[in-house]
Design a protein around this motif. Structure first.
Motif, PDB file in Angstrom:
ATOM      1  N   ALA A   1       0.807  -1.188   0.000  1.00 58.03           N
ATOM      2  CA  ALA A   1       0.000   0.000   0.000  1.00 58.03           C
ATOM      3  C   ALA A   1       0.855   1.258   0.000  1.00 58.03           C
ATOM      4  N   GLU A   2       2.027   1.210   0.636  1.00 52.64           N
ATOM      5  CA  GLU A   2       2.901   2.376   0.666  1.00 52.64           C
ATOM      6  C   GLU A   2       3.440   2.682  -0.737  1.00 52.64           C
ATOM      7  N   PHE A   3       3.733   1.631  -1.496  1.00 48.40           N
ATOM      8  CA  PHE A   3       4.255   1.831  -2.854  1.00 48.40           C
ATOM      9  C   PHE A   3       3.221   2.566  -3.716  1.00 48.40           C
ATOM     10  N   LEU A   4       1.958   2.159  -3.623  1.00 43.79           N
ATOM     11  CA  LEU A   4       0.904   2.820  -4.390  1.00 43.79           C
ATOM     12  C   LEU A   4       0.687   4.258  -3.926  1.00 43.79           C
ATOM     13  N   ALA A   5       0.855   4.477  -2.648  1.00 44.46           N
ATOM     14  CA  ALA A   5       0.684   5.835  -2.139  1.00 44.46           C
ATOM     15  C   ALA A   5       1.813   6.742  -2.620  1.00 44.46           C
ATOM     16  N   GLN A   6       3.025   6.191  -2.757  1.00 44.36           N
ATOM     17  CA  GLN A   6       4.165   6.998  -3.176  1.00 44.36           C
ATOM     18  C   GLN A   6       4.218   7.175  -4.701  1.00 44.36           C
ATOM     19  N   THR A   7       3.737   6.172  -5.462  1.00 42.79           N
ATOM     20  CA  THR A   7       3.772   6.240  -6.931  1.00 42.79           C
ATOM     21  C   THR A   7       2.393   5.899  -7.495  1.00 42.79           C
TER      22      THR A   7
END
Length: 113
Positions: free
Chosen positions: A1-7
């Motif tokens: 979920a952090e990856f989608l939030a960052q990119t």
């Protein structure tokens, strides 16, 4: 979920892949239609015949226009186009090429799809 939030732009990649896939299928379908429509000019004879039975054939004998698969069409020419110069019988029945032809070029395209 952090990856989608960052990119968040990474979510565009599946949509682009879908559009490119649809474009590929559309281009291939147009190419296949073109290849199917290419019938050689010598596929059916260009002569005129005395009767429909000679041009089309009978139940047990193939005619001059229906000897190859896919078979060509038989039509009766206009009176001005009939061949009456070489015999006493007027020859008005002729062959038209088929609408499509399945040859090796189509199958190469199909297996490259």
């Amino acid at each position: 979920a952090e990856f989608l939030a960052q990119t968040p732009t990474i979510l565009v990649i599946p949509a682009l892949q879908s559009l490119l896939g649809l474009l590929w299928v559309l281009v291939w379908a147009l190419s296949a239609c073109f290849l199917l429509s290419q019938v050689p000019s010598d596929w059916v004879p260009t002569d005129f015949y005395e009767s429909y039975a000679i041009a089309y054939g009978t139940d047990d004998t193939a005619g001059k226009c229906t000897g190859n698969w896919p078979t060509g069409l038989v039509y009766k020419a206009q009176p001005s186009q009939c061949d009456a110069k070489n015999s006493t019988v007027v020859k008005c029945w002729s062959c038209a090429p088929p609408r499509y032809n399945l040859d090796w070029r189509f199958f190469v395209s199909l297996f490259c799809f």
